[in-house]
Design an enzyme around this catalytic site. Structure first.
Site, mmCIF file in Angstrom:
data_model
loop_
_atom_site.group_PDB
_atom_site.id
_atom_site.type_symbol
_atom_site.label_atom_id
_atom_site.label_comp_id
_atom_site.label_asym_id
_atom_site.label_seq_id
_atom_site.Cartn_x
_atom_site.Cartn_y
_atom_site.Cartn_z
ATOM 1 N N GLU A 126 0.824 -1.333 -0.057
ATOM 2 C CA GLU A 126 -0.009 -0.040 -0.084
ATOM 3 C C GLU A 126 0.843 1.276 -0.093
ATOM 4 O O GLU A 126 2.015 1.137 -0.043
ATOM 5 C CB GLU A 126 -0.937 0.191 1.384
ATOM 6 C CG GLU A 126 -2.022 -0.933 1.151
ATOM 7 C CD GLU A 126 -2.955 -0.970 2.372
ATOM 8 O OE1 GLU A 126 -4.148 -1.828 2.244
ATOM 9 O OE2 GLU A 126 -2.679 -0.316 3.315
ATOM 10 N N HIS A 241 -8.073 10.389 3.583
ATOM 11 C CA HIS A 241 -8.032 9.207 2.875
ATOM 12 C C HIS A 241 -8.199 9.897 1.198
ATOM 13 O O HIS A 241 -9.411 10.377 1.170
ATOM 14 C CB HIS A 241 -8.658 8.133 3.270
ATOM 15 C CG HIS A 241 -8.218 6.789 2.418
ATOM 16 N ND1 HIS A 241 -8.294 6.715 1.338
ATOM 17 C CD2 HIS A 241 -7.716 5.809 3.119
ATOM 18 C CE1 HIS A 241 -7.666 5.543 0.953
ATOM 19 N NE2 HIS A 241 -7.371 4.953 2.111
ATOM 20 N N ARG A 290 -0.412 9.135 2.127
ATOM 21 C CA ARG A 290 -1.781 9.257 1.462
ATOM 22 C C ARG A 290 -2.062 11.125 1.650
ATOM 23 O O ARG A 290 -2.859 11.694 0.794
ATOM 24 C CB ARG A 290 -2.776 8.749 2.872
ATOM 25 C CG ARG A 290 -2.997 7.426 2.890
ATOM 26 C CD ARG A 290 -3.400 6.909 3.841
ATOM 27 N NE ARG A 290 -4.025 5.617 3.774
ATOM 28 C CZ ARG A 290 -4.405 4.953 4.702
ATOM 29 N NH1 ARG A 290 -4.731 5.341 5.887
ATOM 30 N NH2 ARG A 290 -4.719 3.552 4.366
ATOM 31 N N ARG A 386 0.029 9.050 9.188
ATOM 32 C CA ARG A 386 0.015 7.794 9.340
ATOM 33 C C ARG A 386 0.446 7.000 7.987
ATOM 34 O O ARG A 386 -0.252 7.376 7.027
ATOM 35 C CB ARG A 386 -1.298 7.328 9.788
ATOM 36 C CG ARG A 386 -1.356 5.726 10.017
ATOM 37 C CD ARG A 386 -2.501 5.201 10.852
ATOM 38 N NE ARG A 386 -3.914 5.546 10.061
ATOM 39 C CZ ARG A 386 -4.356 4.818 9.309
ATOM 40 N NH1 ARG A 386 -3.543 3.475 8.836
ATOM 41 N NH2 ARG A 386 -5.317 5.084 8.409
#
Length: 515
Positions: A126, A241, A290, A386
């Site tokens: 990811e 996100h 992100r 994060r």
């Protein structure tokens, strides 16, 4: 700010005793409950059903070093880099090095992670990860599988009481620390006397108009900790996100997440002209951290007519997508989108809080007996942004550490505890739902993906005006208490965002760094 928001109206509150109180039934809270000494009586409070939590919605998976070509140093470095240099290195080492053991523990409890043809744990990649280290279950139902496993385990343990539809309004303290908490259950107040409280209530997404968080994520844990005297940290670091499914119906409720794993499996982002815009914007393209992908999508949307961009994974077969992303595939299909043939309309939405209740590496706050873990807590492990799938890992590692703290330092409760009550209030709150909708609008307008001093200042003014109007009112229902918590937490986010002048990680100040 009110010290206590519970309003008994003169009614007598029932009193109960417990050794440990855990507020929240997600991954962090349930894992803490599992690891507590079996002899300790514990109560798990959830203001909805046991299954309702952000943990259950986690699609992508959980990050841990399991492959031979991966190692702790690489995972550590990826986390530090994603956190824009503001991570607490000690906290990062803790989750990276202790994480694999927690995975093995879940497997022993019956969690079924996806395996390859040779029976080994299947991994994917990811955003922000340099290696394949994301484990998943049921394709895109990882959180649900982990939570189900823990629920089944904890329910079967002795000395565990689950209280559903129980709204914890306040943690009671005195000069020595925690003495208990107040819970609103079935229309009545109950005082639980205890010297140990773990806050694991998840995030605060519902203060925003667009969020992947469930409707229960109203920031209660941050607010009740603050009222109890606990410190909050890094509240400006809100992660958006990059890819949630764009639908008009999700406004002011909950957006459906399109997992980062879709991009990890080859999905590309296109603007309305069909151009792949992430190529050349970052070396990792669609798999950049992100905050970067979210801002680039924001840029594209500002330049075009459509209020979304397109996530295209039509390069993969239907069979692959149905098996790898069954939840996402079926949800998209219910909206008339066949992701094997059609690109998915997506946009950035609020997703995660990196900051929160300040704790040490054992979950302890500055209040004796008050601990926090999971998204509610801030150990500094995420820094300013994060890394994908580190949140579920954080829940397990620090959930266990909170339990270990109590196991090694348990204090038996003694003495009486007075029932707290907001005795100075008068009147009621008018237009609660309208105020909540207004608050969401304030946050998305003045404290979103891109920020500036003027907007933040205006947001602070608006939220203070709202709080002024409800500060003296009696909060007689759960929704009124949620409104107060939401406004309290929103103000903390705005103040922290205003105070940090530089752009870093998920906190982007356009007045300091022009788009």
């Amino acid at each position: 700010m009110k010290r206590y928001i519970c309003f008994t109206g003169g009614a007598q509150a029932e009193t109960r005793d417990t050794d440990v109180a855990i507020i929240g039934s997600g991954l962090a809270g349930m894992y803490a409950a599992y690891h507590l000494n079996p002899s300790l009586r514990r109560v798990v409070f959830t203001k909805n059903t046991l299954e309702t939590s952000s943990s259950s919605l986690a699609q992508g998976g959980i990050a841990a070093v399991t492959e031979r070509d991966d190692n702790f140093t690489l995972h550590f470095e990826d986390t530090i880099k994603a956190g824009a240099g503001l991570c607490n290195p000690a906290a990062v080492r803790v989750i990276v090095e202790e994480g694999p053991a927690e995975i093995n523990e879940l497997i022993k409890l019956g969690a079924n992670f996806d395996l390859d043809s040779e029976g080994r744990l299947l991994t994917t990649r990811e955003g922000g990860h340099g290696m394949n280290r994301i484990l998943h279950a049921g394709g895109d139902a990882t959180g649900l599988e982990m939570v189900r496993t823990l629920e089944k385990t904890v329910k079967g343990m002795p000395n565990v009481l689950i209280r559903e539809n129980a709204f914890v309004s306040d943690v009671i303290t005195d000069e020595y620390g925690v003495r208990g908490l107040m819970s609103f259950e079935d229309g009545r107040w109950i005082l639980y006397r205890t010297n140990h409280v773990i806050i694991a209530t998840g995030g605060l997404g519902q203060i925003y108009r667009y969020t992947t968080n469930p409707v229960v994520a109203t920031g209660d844990g941050f607010a009740l900790a603050l009222r109890a005297g606990a410190e909050l940290a890094d509240m400006e670091f809100i992660q958006f996100h990059p890819t949630a499914l764009y639908t008009k119906e999700s406004r002011n409720t909950q957006c459906f997440l399109i997992s980062e794993a879709v991009r990890g499996e080859g999905g590309i982002l296109l603007n309305e002209a069909g151009e792949r815009f992430m190529k050349g914007r970052h070396p990792l393209a669609e798999l950049a951290p992100r905050d970067i992908v979210a801002r680039e999508i924001y840029r594209e949307i500002q330049k075009q007519k459509l209020p979304y961009v397109l996530l295209d994974i039509t390069s993969k077969s239907k069979d692959f997508l149905v098996k790898r992303f069954p939840t996402i595939y079926n949800t998209c299909l219910s909206h008339g989108i066949d992701m094997a043939k059609d690109p998915i309309p997506v946009g950035p939405v609020q997703h995660f809080m990196m900051g929160g209740v300040k704790t040490d590496l054992w979950g302890r706050t500055n209040i004796d007996g008050l601990l926090a873990c999971g998204e509610t807590a801030c150990t500094g492990v995420h820094g300013a942004n994060r890394l994908a799938s580190n949140s579920t890992l954080e829940c397990l590692v620090f959930g266990r550490r909170c339990a270990n703290t109590i196991n090694s330092g348990f204090k038996k409760r003694g003495g009486g505890v007075p029932v707290p009550c907001d005795t100075d209030c008068a009147g009621t709150v008018a237009g609660t739902e309208e105020k909540i909708i207004d608050l969401k609008g304030i946050m998305v307008k003045y404290c979103g993906i891109v920020r500036n001093a003027d907007d933040l200042s205006r947001g602070i003014e608006r939220v203070r005006e709202m709080l002024c109007g409800i500060e003296s009112a009696c909060l007689k229902g759960v929704r009124e208490m949620e409104l107060y918590n939401m406004a309290t937490v929103a103000l903390q986010v705005l103040l922290s965002a205003y105070a940090r002048k530089e752009s870093v990680g998920a906190h982007y100040r356009i007045d300091q760094e022009r788009l």
